[in-house]
Design a protein around this motif. Structure first.
Motif, PDB file in Angstrom:
ATOM      1  N   PRO A 269       0.898  -1.235   0.146  1.00  0.00           N
ATOM      2  CA  PRO A 269      -0.169  -0.034   0.005  1.00  0.00           C
ATOM      3  C   PRO A 269       0.817   1.176  -0.038  1.00  0.00           C
ATOM      4  O   PRO A 269       2.034   1.198   0.443  1.00  0.00           O
ATOM      5  CB  PRO A 269      -0.902  -0.180   1.319  1.00  0.00           C
ATOM      6  N   VAL A 270       0.388   2.457  -0.484  1.00  0.00           N
ATOM      7  CA  VAL A 270       1.061   3.547  -0.613  1.00  0.00           C
ATOM      8  C   VAL A 270       1.713   3.813   0.813  1.00  0.00           C
ATOM      9  O   VAL A 270       2.544   4.509   1.220  1.00  0.00           O
ATOM     10  CB  VAL A 270       0.163   4.672  -0.988  1.00  0.00           C
ATOM     11  N   THR A 271       0.604   3.906   1.978  1.00  0.00           N
ATOM     12  CA  THR A 271       1.116   3.919   3.404  1.00  0.00           C
ATOM     13  C   THR A 271       2.349   3.296   3.719  1.00  0.00           C
ATOM     14  O   THR A 271       3.194   3.932   4.526  1.00  0.00           O
ATOM     15  CB  THR A 271       0.010   3.759   4.266  1.00  0.00           C
ATOM     16  N   ASN A 272       2.491   2.041   3.333  1.00  0.00           N
ATOM     17  CA  ASN A 272       3.712   1.151   3.737  1.00  0.00           C
ATOM     18  C   ASN A 272       4.959   2.030   2.788  1.00  0.00           C
ATOM     19  O   ASN A 272       6.158   2.118   3.458  1.00  0.00           O
ATOM     20  CB  ASN A 272       3.649  -0.101   3.148  1.00  0.00           C
ATOM     21  N   VAL A 273       4.935   2.495   1.619  1.00  0.00           N
ATOM     22  CA  VAL A 273       5.962   3.120   0.808  1.00  0.00           C
ATOM     23  C   VAL A 273       6.439   4.550   1.885  1.00  0.00           C
ATOM     24  O   VAL A 273       7.536   4.642   1.933  1.00  0.00           O
ATOM     25  CB  VAL A 273       5.667   3.416  -0.541  1.00  0.00           C
ATOM     26  N   LEU A 274       5.292   5.230   2.178  1.00  0.00           N
ATOM     27  CA  LEU A 274       5.569   6.427   2.720  1.00  0.00           C
ATOM     28  C   LEU A 274       6.069   6.247   4.302  1.00  0.00           C
ATOM     29  O   LEU A 274       6.891   7.209   4.682  1.00  0.00           O
ATOM     30  CB  LEU A 274       4.257   7.349   2.645  1.00  0.00           C
ATOM     31  N   PHE A 275       5.225   5.452   4.870  1.00  0.00           N
ATOM     32  CA  PHE A 275       5.803   5.236   6.264  1.00  0.00           C
ATOM     33  C   PHE A 275       6.541   4.102   6.763  1.00  0.00           C
ATOM     34  O   PHE A 275       6.778   3.887   8.107  1.00  0.00           O
ATOM     35  CB  PHE A 275       4.263   5.485   7.216  1.00  0.00           C
ATOM     36  N   GLY A 276       6.658   2.926   5.987  1.00  0.00           N
ATOM     37  CA  GLY A 276       7.090   1.806   6.382  1.00  0.00           C
ATOM     38  C   GLY A 276       8.725   1.881   6.501  1.00  0.00           C
ATOM     39  O   GLY A 276       9.254   0.759   7.052  1.00  0.00           O
ATOM     40  N   ALA A 277       9.349   2.662   5.989  1.00  0.00           N
ATOM     41  CA  ALA A 277      10.870   2.677   6.034  1.00  0.00           C
ATOM     42  C   ALA A 277      11.301   1.230   5.460  1.00  0.00           C
ATOM     43  O   ALA A 277      12.294   0.467   5.861  1.00  0.00           O
ATOM     44  CB  ALA A 277      11.458   2.902   7.401  1.00  0.00           C
ATOM     45  N   PHE A 278      10.840   0.841   4.257  1.00  0.00           N
ATOM     46  CA  PHE A 278      11.085  -0.369   3.564  1.00  0.00           C
ATOM     47  C   PHE A 278      12.423  -0.367   3.097  1.00  0.00           C
ATOM     48  O   PHE A 278      13.141   0.622   2.547  1.00  0.00           O
ATOM     49  CB  PHE A 278      10.224  -0.585   2.478  1.00  0.00           C
ATOM     50  N   GLY A 279      13.192  -1.401   3.396  1.00  0.00           N
ATOM     51  CA  GLY A 279      14.618  -1.467   2.965  1.00  0.00           C
ATOM     52  C   GLY A 279      15.667  -1.428   4.221  1.00  0.00           C
ATOM     53  O   GLY A 279      16.717  -1.538   4.084  1.00  0.00           O
ATOM     54  N   SER A 280      15.187  -0.876   5.263  1.00  0.00           N
ATOM     55  CA  SER A 280      15.828  -0.525   6.571  1.00  0.00           C
ATOM     56  C   SER A 280      16.320  -1.968   7.017  1.00  0.00           C
ATOM     57  O   SER A 280      15.710  -3.065   6.585  1.00  0.00           O
ATOM     58  CB  SER A 280      15.193   0.372   7.783  1.00  0.00           C
ATOM     59  N   GLY A 281      17.158  -2.018   8.225  1.00  0.00           N
ATOM     60  CA  GLY A 281      17.615  -3.205   8.473  1.00  0.00           C
ATOM     61  C   GLY A 281      16.306  -3.958   9.355  1.00  0.00           C
ATOM     62  O   GLY A 281      16.247  -5.264   9.238  1.00  0.00           O
ATOM     63  N   SER A 282      15.535  -3.178   9.906  1.00  0.00           N
ATOM     64  CA  SER A 282      14.640  -3.993  10.632  1.00  0.00           C
ATOM     65  C   SER A 282      13.319  -4.321   9.693  1.00  0.00           C
ATOM     66  O   SER A 282      12.682  -5.507   9.945  1.00  0.00           O
ATOM     67  CB  SER A 282      13.928  -3.079  11.528  1.00  0.00           C
TER      68      SER A 282
END
Length: 469
Positions: A269-282
């Motif tokens: 979802p767009v919210t995951n792209v904007l607020f999920g910090a995807f690609g960080s270590g966690s």
């Protein structure tokens, strides 16, 4: 507005719509640019004052001189960028130009609001001006950060505890001040608060994009592009310009749709792209454990034999190809195989690269025929009939974990089914993980061979070896 003038603006609007339609295909994209530009030229020449009468027939003054100077400078910068910027750096240029558009929209909205503070503004008009200032400023600073991320300055998400809460407070403050200004748009206090809103919007644009990883920049650029379009449309309401309303609305709606389509292609979802910090270590934890199999390297001469005697080859380009600037070598290899009677196709994933259509642009720049480019949905059903699938710098978009591993952060993301082909040759510098930070199951498959090295150098070796067979 008179009927003939209304018909002229309707005609310009039709040209805008046709331009966007033509942009949907690489074959007609250049024509689409020209058609949309023609529509903007028609709208510019048809400009009239609110009280009637052509803007261009009202006598020359300093403002016209400044407009002409601005147009000439803008044309010069645009032409210089178009001719000097390499195709591999096109995402950065798109981000910069989009930011400039947002900044211009913010300036128009802010200046019009300042002019209106002397006598007060209707709430709707004041709201439109504030919206343009807010969204344009956000797009300007956000695009600047997107540019820096695309340049590799800080690709990984930059986060801190409570970041979303802080961003929420900034947004709440902005909305509160804008709500007050909408109904209190007179006096020097209104100008001072407008300046505060603009500064907060700039800060919010930076804070919104900083936590987003570099590989999500295609989505961010598309979203910021839609913001710029909406800011321009709001300016159109503020200065009673129909062309700006239509053009801005078209850009805003098409950018929003493109954003949603890309998020769908990533199953996020767009919210995951904007607020999920995807690609960080966690964010990357929880996928890739328990991968079985061994890595099977291959040399360029061995890979060349497989390619030269195949009947059907599918090339899957990725960001690694863009970094190595290897698109011309890819075309040379494709041409050499084609002369041998090998059917060569290119499988394009919608989110491969760093901007929407990044791979299409690079391959078009290398003069790869458009009819060889296939979208993911079109190529996947026949991947089991492919003799060799050549993966060049692509990672997560061909990872079978998206289909098979429910614990993977990319589970459910549509991928190109490279593993279904008879033989897979993966070209990579190393075994480094992709942006998701997980192991790629494809690398360990029995039918996969790894060709390590720089993509451009490896492709040159492949071309030489294929010619020798």
């Amino acid at each position: 507005m008179s009927s003939p003038l209304a018909l002229v603006f309707i005609g310009a609007s039709v040209l805008f719509i046709l331009g966007i339609k033509f942009l949907s295909s690489p074959k007609t994209a250049r024509l689409g640019n020209l058609v949309a530009a023609a529509g903007m030229l028609v709208a510019l020449l048809a400009l009239h004052k609110p009280e009637g009468g052509s803007v261009w027939l009202s006598g020359w003054n300093t403002n016209f001189t400044l407009i002409i100077v601005g147009i000439v400078v803008g044309l010069g910068i645009g032409a210089l960028g178009a001719y000097s910027v390499k195709m591999t750096a096109m995402p950065q240029m798109v981000a910069l130009f989009n930011g400039l558009g947002g900044g211009a929209a913010a300036l128009v909205g802010g200046l019009e609001f300042m002019h209106g503070t002397h006598g007060g503004l209707p709430a709707f008009i004041a709201g439109a001006m504030l919206f343009a200032t807010l969204i344009g400023s956000l797009s300007f600073s956000g695009s600047a950060i997107a540019y820096l991320k695309l340049e590799g300055k800080f690709e990984r998400p930059l986060t801190f505890p409570g970041q979303n809460f802080v961003n929420g407070l900034i947004l709440l403050a902005i909305l509160t001040l804008c709500g007050w200004l909408t109904f209190n748009s007179t006096g020097s206090a209104a100008i001072a608060i407008l300046a505060v809103v603009a500064v907060l919007a700039l800060i919010f644009g930076v804070a919104m994009v900083m936590p987003i990883g570099g590989a999500d920049m295609p989505v961010v650029i598309s979203l910021l592009n839609s913001f710029t379009g909406l800011a321009v449309a709001a300016d159109g309401f503020a200065i009673n310009n129909l062309a700006m309303i239509v053009a801005g609305t078209l850009v805003g709606s098409s950018g929003t749709l493109l954003t949603l389509l890309m998020c769908k292609a990533m199953n996020r979802p767009v919210t995951n792209v904007l607020f999920g910090a995807f690609g960080s270590g966690s964010a990357a934890k929880g996928g890739g454990e328990g991968v079985t199999g061994t890595i099977k390297p291959i040399q360029a001469d061995e890979a060349a034999v497989l390619l030269a005697y195949a009947q059907r080859v599918v090339v899957v380009p990725g960001y690694g190809m863009a970094v190595a600037q290897a698109q011309h070598q890819v075309r040379e290899l494709s041409d050499e195989l084609g002369q041998r009677g090998v059917e060569v196709q290119f499988a394009i994933h919608p989110v491969a690269g760093r901007m929407p259509g990044h791979m299409n642009v690079l391959l078009a720049e290398a003069n790869v025929p458009y009819d060889q480019l296939c979208e993911m949905e079109a190529i996947n059903p026949s991947m089991d009939r492919v003799d060799v699938c050549l993966v060049i710098g692509a990672n997560d978009v061909v990872n079978p974990a998206a289909r098979e591993d429910k614990s993977s952060p990319i589970y459910g993301m549509p991928i190109i089914d490279a593993d279904h082909s008879k033989t897979v040759i993966v070209m990579k510098r190393s075994m480094a993980a992709g942006f998701a930070g997980i192991e790629n199951h494809l690398f360990y498959r029995d039918n996969t061979r790894m060709l390590f090295g720089d993509a451009k150098a490896s492709l040159n070796e492949l071309v030489t070896a294929v010619k020798a067979n």
